[in-house]
Design an enzyme around this catalytic site. Structure first.
Site, PDB file in Angstrom:
ATOM      1  N   SER A   9       0.840  -1.201   0.000  1.00 21.82           N
ATOM      2  CA  SER A   9       0.000   0.000   0.000  1.00 21.82           C
ATOM      3  C   SER A   9       0.874   1.249   0.000  1.00 21.82           C
ATOM      4  CB  SER A   9      -0.915  -0.016   1.223  1.00 21.82           C
ATOM      5  OG  SER A   9      -0.174  -0.285   2.393  1.00 21.82           O
ATOM      6  N   GLU A  11       0.918   5.532   1.043  1.00 20.51           N
ATOM      7  CA  GLU A  11       0.267   6.572   1.848  1.00 20.51           C
ATOM      8  C   GLU A  11       0.519   7.961   1.265  1.00 20.51           C
ATOM      9  OE1 GLU A  11       0.619   6.167   6.163  1.00 20.51           O
ATOM     10  OE2 GLU A  11       1.134   8.297   6.250  1.00 20.51           O
ATOM     11  N   ARG A 100      -4.468   7.981  17.222  1.00 19.29           N
ATOM     12  CA  ARG A 100      -4.692   9.045  18.196  1.00 19.29           C
ATOM     13  C   ARG A 100      -4.363  10.388  17.569  1.00 19.29           C
ATOM     14  NH1 ARG A 100      -0.520  10.143  22.841  1.00 19.29           N
ATOM     15  NH2 ARG A 100       0.469  11.093  21.028  1.00 19.29           N
ATOM     16  N   ASP A 102      -1.301  13.531  16.743  1.00 22.36           N
ATOM     17  CA  ASP A 102      -0.432  14.392  17.559  1.00 22.36           C
ATOM     18  C   ASP A 102      -0.853  15.825  17.356  1.00 22.36           C
ATOM     19  OD1 ASP A 102       1.498  12.593  18.626  1.00 22.36           O
ATOM     20  OD2 ASP A 102       2.298  12.373  16.600  1.00 22.36           O
ATOM     21  N   PHE A 209      11.929  14.525  10.940  1.00 21.26           N
ATOM     22  CA  PHE A 209      10.804  13.596  11.176  1.00 21.26           C
ATOM     23  C   PHE A 209      11.194  12.543  12.208  1.00 21.26           C
ATOM     24  CE2 PHE A 209       8.737  13.745   6.684  1.00 21.26           C
ATOM     25  CZ  PHE A 209       8.148  14.951   7.007  1.00 21.26           C
ATOM     26  N   HIS A 259       4.096  -0.980   3.456  1.00 23.83           N
ATOM     27  CA  HIS A 259       3.284   0.239   3.323  1.00 23.83           C
ATOM     28  C   HIS A 259       4.265   1.389   3.130  1.00 23.83           C
ATOM     29  CE1 HIS A 259      -0.084   3.027   4.242  1.00 23.83           C
ATOM     30  NE2 HIS A 259       0.790   3.709   4.952  1.00 23.83           N
TER      31      HIS A 259
HETATM   32  P1  FAD Z   1      -1.958   5.291  20.708  1.00 26.81           P
HETATM   33  O1  FAD Z   1      -2.012   3.890  20.276  1.00 26.81           O
HETATM   34  O2  FAD Z   1      -3.110   5.830  21.475  1.00 26.81           O
HETATM   35  O3  FAD Z   1      -0.618   5.462  21.565  1.00 26.81           O
HETATM   36  C1  FAD Z   1      -0.155   6.753  21.928  1.00 26.81           C
HETATM   37  C2  FAD Z   1       0.699   6.653  23.187  1.00 26.81           C
HETATM   38  O4  FAD Z   1      -0.135   6.350  24.298  1.00 26.81           O
HETATM   39  C3  FAD Z   1       1.749   5.547  23.149  1.00 26.81           C
HETATM   40  O5  FAD Z   1       2.880   6.014  23.846  1.00 26.81           O
HETATM   41  C4  FAD Z   1       1.099   4.392  23.907  1.00 26.81           C
HETATM   42  O6  FAD Z   1       2.051   3.548  24.519  1.00 26.81           O
HETATM   43  C5  FAD Z   1       0.298   5.168  24.956  1.00 26.81           C
HETATM   44  N1  FAD Z   1      -0.896   4.453  25.402  1.00 26.81           N
HETATM   45  C6  FAD Z   1      -1.890   3.964  24.635  1.00 26.81           C
HETATM   46  N2  FAD Z   1      -2.856   3.422  25.395  1.00 26.81           N
HETATM   47  C7  FAD Z   1      -2.461   3.569  26.685  1.00 26.81           C
HETATM   48  C8  FAD Z   1      -3.037   3.240  27.960  1.00 26.81           C
HETATM   49  N3  FAD Z   1      -4.224   2.631  28.034  1.00 26.81           N
HETATM   50  N4  FAD Z   1      -2.349   3.573  29.069  1.00 26.81           N
HETATM   51  C9  FAD Z   1      -1.153   4.216  28.990  1.00 26.81           C
HETATM   52  N5  FAD Z   1      -0.569   4.557  27.828  1.00 26.81           N
HETATM   53  C10 FAD Z   1      -1.213   4.244  26.697  1.00 26.81           C
HETATM   54  N6  FAD Z   1      -0.872  11.121  12.892  1.00 26.81           N
HETATM   55  C11 FAD Z   1      -1.819  11.982  12.440  1.00 26.81           C
HETATM   56  O7  FAD Z   1      -2.070  13.032  13.077  1.00 26.81           O
HETATM   57  N7  FAD Z   1      -2.519  11.731  11.280  1.00 26.81           N
HETATM   58  C12 FAD Z   1      -2.318  10.605  10.551  1.00 26.81           C
HETATM   59  O8  FAD Z   1      -2.951  10.421   9.522  1.00 26.81           O
HETATM   60  C13 FAD Z   1      -1.328   9.675  11.008  1.00 26.81           C
HETATM   61  N8  FAD Z   1      -1.094   8.526  10.338  1.00 26.81           N
HETATM   62  C14 FAD Z   1      -0.228   7.588  10.853  1.00 26.81           C
HETATM   63  C15 FAD Z   1      -0.073   6.365  10.205  1.00 26.81           C
HETATM   64  C16 FAD Z   1       0.783   5.401  10.712  1.00 26.81           C
HETATM   65  C17 FAD Z   1       0.899   4.069  10.002  1.00 26.81           C
HETATM   66  C18 FAD Z   1       1.547   5.669  11.880  1.00 26.81           C
HETATM   67  C19 FAD Z   1       2.515   4.653  12.418  1.00 26.81           C
HETATM   68  C20 FAD Z   1       1.422   6.887  12.526  1.00 26.81           C
HETATM   69  C21 FAD Z   1       0.524   7.856  12.038  1.00 26.81           C
HETATM   70  N9  FAD Z   1       0.318   9.070  12.684  1.00 26.81           N
HETATM   71  C22 FAD Z   1      -0.621   9.974  12.207  1.00 26.81           C
HETATM   72  C23 FAD Z   1       1.087   9.418  13.886  1.00 26.81           C
HETATM   73  C24 FAD Z   1       0.370   9.001  15.174  1.00 26.81           C
HETATM   74  O9  FAD Z   1      -0.840   9.701  15.297  1.00 26.81           O
HETATM   75  C25 FAD Z   1       1.296   9.332  16.336  1.00 26.81           C
HETATM   76  O10 FAD Z   1       2.385   8.450  16.351  1.00 26.81           O
HETATM   77  C26 FAD Z   1       0.652   9.433  17.694  1.00 26.81           C
HETATM   78  O11 FAD Z   1       1.592   9.992  18.600  1.00 26.81           O
HETATM   79  C27 FAD Z   1       0.211   8.099  18.286  1.00 26.81           C
HETATM   80  O12 FAD Z   1      -0.853   7.593  17.646  1.00 26.81           O
HETATM   81  P2  FAD Z   1      -1.361   6.094  17.947  1.00 26.81           P
HETATM   82  O13 FAD Z   1      -2.576   5.900  17.168  1.00 26.81           O
HETATM   83  O14 FAD Z   1      -0.266   5.133  17.830  1.00 26.81           O
HETATM   84  O15 FAD Z   1      -1.729   6.294  19.508  1.00 26.81           O
END
Ligand code: FAD
Length: 279
Positions: A9, A11, A100, A102, A209, A259
């Site tokens: 895929s 992005e 989630r 940032d 980055f 990806h």
């Molecule tokens: P989470 O899975 O919620 O994790 C975030 C942090 O919280 C981690 O440190 C985790 O260990 C911690 N955590 C999670 N759950 C708990 C809990 N229950 N208790 C304590 N700690 C916890 N960003 C964008 O803004 N837009 C995008 O389109 C985007 N696309 C992305 C695509 C990919 C493939 C990747 C790898 C990243 C992308 N990001 C994007 C970046 C991403 O949003 C960031 O890395 C963000 O900081 C974390 O998102 P996450 O979904 O992994 O969060």
């Protein structure tokens, strides 16, 4: 993994200018010739690219390709996320990447969801199994995780909330990926974990980055890239060699696909693709 079952895929990010839109159109048409499983389109934190993500996804889909929007929950209300999710469902989109997100540095996290696992659960609550839900995974661990064990537990929580597959943050050390997959399997996580691949095109941008997202540029690579200075042809040539070799090792070691973070450019990803003999 059987070669025929691998998932490839690409992005994109939603372009901000008419020129960017035109350039991206050319990019996906070029990459579509490689017959990837899907194109995904990122989503700015707090919904800042909501319209751009939607219009890009719909245009790619209307051009005959499988498109998957990213959705991030940081700084968003439940009601706003419900609207976004149902908007995609109403358009017949069945694949999403749930994150989630940032916020720009200096801004405190806000919104009704704290973690991506809550967004995944919400998508399932709202739309059942309509969407194929991808989540992010971090072979070198998320920079905010207090310890690796906690980060992998957070990954497991996303899978238990209903994620179907995962895409990793980019990395240049294949051992980190294989170790992460082994840890996930030991915890009973069975979903495909597809490596995210960042082609190397511009060293200062990559260094920026990488510092922000916690992806390591191994010392030997950093030194070599720094040594090229402004010689962008050498940076690109070295980058293609290193990243092709990385992809080769990942696929040989059983990665279920790749990806590519394309930065809206077709050239680097398609050259790597051809060198891998994937077409
Ligand atoms: P989470 O899975 O919620 O994790 C975030 C942090 O919280 C981690 O440190 C985790 O260990 C911690 N955590 C999670 N759950 C708990 C809990 N229950 N208790 C304590 N700690 C916890 N960003 C964008 O803004 N837009 C995008 O389109 C985007 N696309 C992305 C695509 C990919 C493939 C990747 C790898 C990243 C992308 N990001 C994007 C970046 C991403 O949003 C960031 O890395 C963000 O900081 C974390 O998102 P996450 O979904 O992994 O969060």
């Amino acid at each position: 993994m059987a070669e025929s079952k691998r998932v490839f895929s690409f992005e994109f990010y939603p372009p901000k200018t008419p020129e960017g839109v035109a350039k991206l159109r050319t990019t996906w048409k070029q990459l579509a010739q490689l017959r990837p499983a899907f194109f995904s389109v990122t989503y700015g934190a707090g919904g800042s690219t909501r319209e751009g993500t939607l219009s890009t996804v719909l245009e790619i889909r209307d051009d005959g390709h499988h498109a998957a929007p990213h959705i991030s929950c940081v700084a968003a209300t439940r009601a706003a996320l419900r609207e976004v999710i149902h908007q995609y469902k109403d358009h017949g989109i069945r694949h999403t990447v749930a994150l989630r997100g940032d916020l720009p540095s200096g801004l405190a996290m806000s919104g009704e969801f704290r973690y991506a696992s809550e967004l995944v659960a919400f998508i399932r609550e709202e739309t059942g199994d309509w969407f194929h839900v991808e989540v992010a995974a971090y072979p070198e661990y998320h920079p905010q995780a207090r310890k690796p064990q906690q980060d992998i537990a957070a990954f497991k929580a996303k899978v238990e909330a209903g994620a179907d597959s995962a895409i990793t943050q980019y990395f240049y050390n294949p051992d980190s990926y294989f170790h992460f997959v082994d840890q996930a399997r030991a915890l009973g996580i069975g979903i495909p974990i597809v490596p995210g691949i960042m082609p190397i095109n511009n060293f200062s941008q990559l260094a920026r980055f990488s510092d922000a997202c916690g992806a390591e540029i191994p010392r030997w690579m950093r030194l070599k890239l720094e040594g090229f200075g402004d010689d962008s042809a050498s940076i690109k040539a070295f980058g293609l060699d290193v990243v092709t070799d990385l992809c080769d090792r990942l696929l040989a070691g059983g990665a279920p696909g790749l990806h590519f973070y394309t930065m809206n450019m077709a050239g680097p990803s398609s050259t790597i693709w051809q060198r891998l003999g994937l077409s």
